[in-house]
Write an enzyme that holds these catalytic residues in place. Structure first.
Site, mmCIF file in Angstrom:
data_model
loop_
_atom_site.group_PDB
_atom_site.id
_atom_site.type_symbol
_atom_site.label_atom_id
_atom_site.label_comp_id
_atom_site.label_asym_id
_atom_site.label_seq_id
_atom_site.Cartn_x
_atom_site.Cartn_y
_atom_site.Cartn_z
ATOM 1 N N ASP A 49 33.312 41.113 49.144
ATOM 2 C CA ASP A 49 34.595 40.843 48.493
ATOM 3 C C ASP A 49 35.729 40.893 49.526
ATOM 4 O OD1 ASP A 49 36.322 40.292 46.450
ATOM 5 O OD2 ASP A 49 35.920 42.117 45.301
ATOM 6 N N GLU A 94 40.750 38.194 52.591
ATOM 7 C CA GLU A 94 41.859 37.240 52.628
ATOM 8 C C GLU A 94 43.145 37.875 53.156
ATOM 9 O OE1 GLU A 94 39.397 36.774 48.841
ATOM 10 O OE2 GLU A 94 40.688 38.351 49.665
ATOM 11 N N ASP A 125 38.828 35.651 40.901
ATOM 12 C CA ASP A 125 39.322 36.295 39.679
ATOM 13 C C ASP A 125 39.929 35.281 38.720
ATOM 14 O OD1 ASP A 125 38.549 38.546 40.990
ATOM 15 O OD2 ASP A 125 40.563 39.238 41.467
#
Length: 778
Positions: free
Chosen positions: A437, A440, A505
């Site tokens: 995950d 970024e 998400d």
């Protein structure tokens, strides 16, 4: 980034300069490149060559069907890394370069594509076209190549101090009438990017914004070419949005390089793009089964996990992979690789019990590349130089996501070794796959990497490549080259080599499901073969109808995972355990079973997708039907492999409208046929949707009772013939992806080359068996 205010005026605070003519051309002796000297005004007399800038445009022929174009203002400027890892499998030897001339032009040939530069009348005119003259692709015309200052300097003397200015290089390739542009990463807005301003800068923006987790500097055109922008830097594109007839690409730098790739089909474009940036990695057959997550902020322990899996088994819903999300770690300690001892006192034994029970085959855990300062591991990593630093030597920290969070510096080889050792500790406990995950939120200001030669701004996007590469290769080293699986959120060009990726998400709404479809389609056009989505939506509490519609969509993605934020995604928690045929549990069981039956087809198609560098699912319709203009605008349906068309349903009512290209199509569920091209409307309950089989397809299905994804794909199968003609073929592979045989329709219309099939297999014509029946042995 716009440099003009409409057609006539310059944008406020900008000063663009344009290549106004090709003054001279230098040819490489090997005949594989041209170097153009382009002044920013026409040279009509000798004095015109003084006190003005020039641009150098280098046009090269790297391999057949590809031409590179590099524009530079100041050649002496450094070009710091990181740079994309090009030609990871080696540069192709096949190339047929050459240079030819006429009185008014010079042409560089690179196999099937050529670039022609006009050389008369002080022109600036570069045309990219098929070498055989059959098609013009795009061009660089008047005021289409240049650089710009911001703010506008008052004179050239003040540019002696460039710290006061931003300097941009830009190119504008022409858009033809009706041309559409697609790709540029996992973008959730309109599928056709014409009219959009797109910034390639990885960000955690969810699926309802113009930000993207996966920015890929590659786009594909409906005219049969693609363009790869060869920099991980922040790139800004005006796709028909500054000039309606051009795609402008700009970067804050002294040089800009891109490759134009000629197909002519979009599949061929992607295949050549995969030579540049890498083919997708292979994934194991077990990964195609259902993944079940604990969800994000939910409270869970071993009892909770077992209750989920036992509940799924009781409802005939096999789970291949169980995923432990964030809170397997202690709060404030993410990500130090230490299980929460209160909730999981003996994780190795727990995972062993889980697998021994037969409830699940594999286990996945969540990680990220950050480290909260509350963990004792933070001090250790900081003392060793494993964390990113500020320019003054401080550890770079902020209270974003985790308190006092540091960032693993993957440019430090010792940090990579340490990180891999942490992963090996997880593998020792029984973990088989990793969800990578984040990645970024990488700062680009006031930072210095261990490798201080690297440009911090370029590292922002490139970090995704380094992070996922380290984890993916660690899994390969432990489990085998083709057994590695990630669930990655962030990416850049080349990250398709480290599958797989998921869509980030999304909200629990039909609009978010449509956003996710668009994101998957766009990412697939960047050479990513495998993709998944949070079934039911990540944010919020999905109503039962959304959950069930999303289940149907999610089980027809290449990979399928149930995951949420603050609520569980096991079906009985969504609809109060509705046990009816149209309830959440029965719906999930039916779609999970269907995917298991489809595995002989899916896994064979997966091998083709990897070899060709194309998406398995979601595959944009234009990849299969590029000659159909409608296919370039379809963003609510997709192909799963080359033979199955899928149209998700976004209405609670079950009403759906979809498009079938030219040919005869057969409903998988009813065996009724429709003839395209055309739009069609249908109504479906929750256990079906428009799933159509393309004509001339040999579709191999597993046994009726198959529930898992790993089995013998040549034993006891049903071979379904859909309007097949002599010469129709399909390949059957085993559960390792190795070919075991090819089924073919002979001249008499019968199936030949079937000796490798075993068990009670049978053939059905004009569709499949829609009623369970005992198979007869051939």
């Amino acid at each position: 980034m716009k440099f003009r205010d409409g057609m006539w005026m310059v944008a406020e605070g900008k000063r663009p300069e344009y290549a106004e003519e090709v003054y001279s051309i230098a040819e490489h002796p090997a005949g594989n490149s041209l170097s153009l000297l382009c002044p920013t005004k026409r040279i009509l007399q000798r004095s015109d060559s003084l006190n003005l800038p020039t641009l150098t445009i280098d046009i090269r022929a790297p391999f057949d069907g590809v031409i590179s174009v590099e524009t530079t203002h100041w050649l002496g400027a450094l070009n710091p890394g990181p740079h994309y890892d090009l030609y990871p499998a080696g540069k192709p030897e096949k190339c047929n370069p050459g240079i030819s001339k006429t009185d008014t032009s010079t042409t560089l040939r690179s196999g099937s594509i050529s670039a022609t530069v006009k050389t008369g009348n002080h022109d600036f005119d570069i045309r990219f076209h098929a070498t055989d003259g059959s098609k013009e692709l795009t061009s660089l015309l008047n005021r289409s190549v240049g650089f710009a200052y911001s703010p506008a300097p008052s004179n050239q003397l003040v540019t002696g101090d460039m710290s006061k200015f931003q300097h941009y290089i830009f190119t504008q390739t022409t858009l033809s009438v009706g041309e559409s542009v697609h790709g540029l990463g996992e973008r959730f807005g309109a599928f056709n990017k014409v009219g959009q301003a797109v910034t390639l800068w990885n960000a955690d923006g969810g699926t309802s914004s113009d930000q993207a987790y996966k920015n890929i500097p590659f786009w594909i055109s409906s005219r049969g070419y693609g363009i790869f922008i060869d920099t991980p830097d922040k790139v800004e594109l005006e796709v028909g949005s500054e000039r309606c007839c051009r795609v402008q690409t700009s970067v804050e730098a002294q040089r800009l390089k891109w490759y134009i790739i000629y197909g002519p089909t979009p599949k061929e474009v992607l295949q050549k793009y995969s030579i540049l940036t890498g083919k997708p990695g292979k994934v194991p057959s077990w990964s195609f089964g259902l993944w079940l997550s604990t969800s994000f902020t939910t409270n869970y322990d071993e009892k909770t996990v077992n209750s989920f899996l036992e509940g799924m088994k009781a409802r005939d819903i096999p789970v291949e992979v169980f995923h432990f999300d964030c809170f397997w770690l202690r709060a404030f300690h993410w990500c130090d690789f230490v299980f929460d001892s209160e909730m999981f006192p003996d994780p190795k034994a727990q995972i062993a019990r889980l697998k021994a029970s037969g409830l699940v085959k594999k286990v996945c855990v969540w990680i990220n590349p950050y480290l909260g300062q509350a963990s004792p591991v933070f001090k250790f990593a900081a003392s060793k130089g494993y964390l990113l630093k500020r320019k003054n030597g401080d550890i770079f920290q902020w209270d974003l996501w985790q308190t006092g969070m540091g960032i693993i510096d993957f440019t430090n080889p010792e940090a990579c070794e340490w990180y891999v050792s942490c992963l090996e500790g997880l593998f020792d406990k029984g973990v088989d796959a990793i969800k990578t995950d984040f990645g970024e939120r990488i700062p680009s200001i006031d930072v210095e990497w261990f490798d201080s030669s690297l440009d911090p701004r370029k590292m922002h996007n490139y970090y995704a490549f380094l992070y996922n590469k380290v984890v993916y290769e660690a899994i390969q080293d432990r489990f085998g080259e083709n057994e590695a699986v990630l669930f990655a959120r962030t990416a850049t060009a080349g990250t398709q080599r480290f599958p797989l990726q998921w869509g980030g998400d999304c909200e629990s709404t039909p609009e978010a499901m449509a956003e996710s479809v668009r994101g998957g389609l766009s990412l697939g056009l960047g050479g990513f073969a495998f993709w998944s989505v949070d079934i039911g939506g990540f944010e919020g509490y999905p109503p039962p109808w959304i959950y069930k519609r999303w289940v149907a969509f999610g089980l027809l993605c290449s990979h399928s995972r149930l995951h949420g934020s603050n609520s569980f995604r096991v079906p009985w928690t969504v609809d109060d355990d509705d046990t009816s045929e149209q309830g959440c549990s029965k719906t999930l069981a039916k779609w999970t079973s269907l995917k298991a039956r489809l595995m002989p087809y899916i896994f064979a198609q997966a091998q083709i997708a990897v070899e060709q560098g194309i998406p398995l699912s979601l595959r944009a319709m234009c990849l299969e039907f590029p000659e159909d203009p409608t296919s370039w605008f379809l963003d609510r349906q997709f192909m799963f492999g080359d033979s199955l068309l899928v149209a998700p349903i976004f209405e609670e009512s079950g009403d759906v409208e979809f498009y079938l290209p030219k040919g005869r199509w057969t409903s998988f569920f009813t065996n009724k046929t429709r003839v395209g091209p055309g739009w069609f409307k249908e109504h479906h309950q929750f256990d079906t949707l428009p799933l159509y089989v393309r004509e001339n397809t040999i579709l191999v299905l597993g046994k009726w009772h198959e529930m898992r994804t790993v089995y013998d794909y040549a034993q006891g199968v049903e071979v379904c013939l859909y309007q097949t003609k002599p010469g129709a073929k399909t390949t059957v592979v085993d559960s390792e992806g190795e070919e075991v045989g090819v089924l073919e329709i002979g001249e008499e219309g019968h199936l030949i080359d079937q000796d490798f099939l075993t068990g009670a297999w049978h053939v059905t014509r004009n569709g499949r068996s829609t009623i369970k029946s005992k198979a007869t042995e051939n």
